[in-house]
Design a protein around this motif. Structure first.
Motif, mmCIF file in Angstrom:
data_model
loop_
_atom_site.group_PDB
_atom_site.id
_atom_site.type_symbol
_atom_site.label_atom_id
_atom_site.label_comp_id
_atom_site.label_asym_id
_atom_site.label_seq_id
_atom_site.Cartn_x
_atom_site.Cartn_y
_atom_site.Cartn_z
ATOM 1 N N GLY A 1 32.635 29.808 44.898
ATOM 2 C CA GLY A 1 32.855 31.034 45.451
ATOM 3 C C GLY A 1 34.029 32.054 45.787
ATOM 4 N N ALA A 2 34.982 31.598 45.218
ATOM 5 C CA ALA A 2 36.187 32.028 45.407
ATOM 6 C C ALA A 2 36.306 33.579 44.424
ATOM 7 C CB ALA A 2 37.440 31.247 44.729
ATOM 8 N N VAL A 3 36.419 34.658 45.104
ATOM 9 C CA VAL A 3 36.467 35.985 44.361
ATOM 10 C C VAL A 3 37.815 36.079 44.125
ATOM 11 C CG1 VAL A 3 35.928 38.152 44.622
ATOM 12 C CG2 VAL A 3 34.616 36.602 45.914
ATOM 13 N N PHE A 4 38.278 36.742 42.909
ATOM 14 C CA PHE A 4 39.382 37.157 42.534
ATOM 15 C C PHE A 4 39.392 38.132 41.274
ATOM 16 C CE2 PHE A 4 37.861 33.839 39.701
ATOM 17 C CZ PHE A 4 38.258 34.124 38.314
ATOM 18 N N VAL A 5 40.583 38.890 41.237
ATOM 19 C CA VAL A 5 40.782 39.800 40.294
ATOM 20 C C VAL A 5 41.536 39.070 38.901
ATOM 21 C CG1 VAL A 5 42.068 42.013 39.689
ATOM 22 C CG2 VAL A 5 41.261 41.645 41.804
ATOM 23 N N PRO A 6 40.890 39.292 37.717
ATOM 24 C CA PRO A 6 41.220 38.472 36.593
ATOM 25 C C PRO A 6 42.870 38.878 36.056
ATOM 26 C CG PRO A 6 39.797 39.677 35.919
ATOM 27 C CD PRO A 6 39.894 39.880 37.513
ATOM 28 N N ALA A 7 43.655 38.151 35.650
ATOM 29 C CA ALA A 7 44.820 38.757 34.941
ATOM 30 C C ALA A 7 44.578 39.747 33.860
ATOM 31 C CB ALA A 7 45.439 37.512 34.286
ATOM 32 N N ASP B 1 38.337 40.416 30.887
ATOM 33 C CA ASP B 1 37.413 39.427 31.339
ATOM 34 C C ASP B 1 36.221 39.869 32.401
ATOM 35 O OD1 ASP B 1 39.143 37.607 30.045
ATOM 36 O OD2 ASP B 1 40.296 37.069 31.862
ATOM 37 N N LEU B 2 36.360 40.962 32.759
ATOM 38 C CA LEU B 2 35.272 41.661 33.666
ATOM 39 C C LEU B 2 33.967 41.891 32.750
ATOM 40 C CD1 LEU B 2 37.246 44.200 35.849
ATOM 41 C CD2 LEU B 2 36.331 41.672 36.456
ATOM 42 N N ALA B 3 34.304 41.988 31.379
ATOM 43 C CA ALA B 3 33.033 42.462 30.524
ATOM 44 C C ALA B 3 32.537 41.312 29.708
ATOM 45 C CB ALA B 3 33.531 43.584 29.739
ATOM 46 N N GLN B 4 32.239 40.194 30.437
ATOM 47 C CA GLN B 4 31.921 39.061 29.592
ATOM 48 C C GLN B 4 30.205 38.860 29.662
ATOM 49 O OE1 GLN B 4 33.658 35.112 30.284
ATOM 50 N NE2 GLN B 4 35.592 36.007 31.129
ATOM 51 N N GLU B 5 29.736 38.456 28.391
ATOM 52 C CA GLU B 5 28.361 38.420 28.251
ATOM 53 C C GLU B 5 27.655 37.245 28.877
ATOM 54 O OE1 GLU B 5 27.304 38.808 24.225
ATOM 55 O OE2 GLU B 5 28.175 40.790 24.039
ATOM 56 N N GLY B 6 26.575 37.361 29.473
ATOM 57 C CA GLY B 6 25.794 36.430 30.043
ATOM 58 C C GLY B 6 26.379 36.002 31.513
ATOM 59 N N PHE B 7 27.261 36.877 31.944
ATOM 60 C CA PHE B 7 27.482 36.619 33.475
ATOM 61 C C PHE B 7 26.507 37.336 34.403
ATOM 62 C CE2 PHE B 7 32.368 35.465 33.868
ATOM 63 C CZ PHE B 7 32.082 34.389 33.108
ATOM 64 N N ALA B 8 26.175 36.657 35.642
ATOM 65 C CA ALA B 8 25.157 37.418 36.600
ATOM 66 C C ALA B 8 26.335 38.160 37.221
ATOM 67 C CB ALA B 8 24.571 36.351 37.252
#
Length: 263
Positions: free
Chosen positions: A141-147, A151-158
């Motif tokens: 449940g840790a929320v973070f901004v990716p490097a 990575d924000l546009a990955q398929e299959g992610f809810a």
């Protein structure tokens, strides 16, 4: 003959009883020697401390193990900006705190290595879902901004939405719902927790469910059982289900869906 032996024995006894003379070092000399030894030790310590202070800054080596190219560059850029002292006097904990300050970093190890200098090894957070449109969230449940923004546009992610402080609760709810509805062949695609603690869930087959914060788990579990049994023949016709009732629920039917075939 006996007299001669006795005389010889007496002579040997006299030699044995003869006091031996010993040389005693004056007390002042012993004190002087101790002072010289202590002074030498102090001098060695002072010279060692000066050598440490005057030693060149230690080199920082960032390990690329387990990191993507973007993550490695991000960590290297931050660590190379740090001012470090010598190999022995550098504050490893301070460097560790700086590395863990990066949002996408999960764990950090900082150690001394004779050949490479100060070695920084980091493990990134492993995202399993989106949180809103600009963040990711891991299994804890840790929320973070990716490097890397890619990575924000990955398929299959809810996609999870709500207050960041509620992220662990939302993540746990999504995982639980996925377990209950897995026998139906569907899983959560979007889940929202509103400020009024109302849950809005959209599954990957288009089914939408809304439920309040009263007996939430029991209501969602009961619905999964109904969909698997009593409502199994008309499951494809259901557009949404409202569970915000104490003694029942309402169903919105998709009038465009073909009617279920009768057996």
């Amino acid at each position: 003959m006996a007299q001669t032996v006795n005389e010889a024995t007496d002579l040997m006894s006299d030699k044995t009883r003869r006091p031996t003379s010993s040389f005693q070092v004056p007390t002042s000399v012993r004190y002087l020697f101790m002072v010289l030894v202590l002074g030498l030790l102090v001098l060695i310590l002072l010279m060692g401390g000066k050598a440490l202070r005057d030693a060149p800054p230690a080199a920082i080596h960032v390990s690329n193990q387990g990191l993507t190219v973007t993550q490695y560059r991000s960590l290297s850029q931050v660590m190379n900006q740090q001012k470090v002292s010598s190999f022995f006097t550098s504050d490893l904990q301070a460097l560790r705190d700086i590395a863990t300050g990066l949002a996408w970093v999960d764990q950090v190890s900082v150690s001394r290595d004779w050949q490479r200098g100060i070695v920084v090894t980091a493990l990134p957070k492993q995202a399993i879902a989106n949180f809103g449109t600009e963040r990711l969230v891991d299994a804890k449940g840790a929320v973070f901004v990716p490097a890397d923004s890619k990575d924000l546009a990955q398929e299959g992610f809810a996609t999870l939405q709500g207050e960041i402080s509620q992220a662990p609760v939302i993540m746990q709810q999504m995982q639980q719902v996925n377990d209950w509805y897995a026998p139906l062949g569907i899983q959560v695609e979007d889940i929202i927790l509103s400020p009024r603690m109302t849950w809005l869930i959209r599954f990957d087959n288009g089914l939408r469910v809304i439920v309040d914060n009263e007996n939430t788990a029991q209501k969602l579990l009961n619905l999964s059982q109904l969909l698997a049994n009593q409502l199994s023949d008309r499951r494809d016709e259901i557009q949404s289900v409202d569970l915000r009732y104490k003694n029942g629920f309402t169903i919105s039917w998709d009038i465009s869906a073909p009617p279920a075939r009768s057996s």
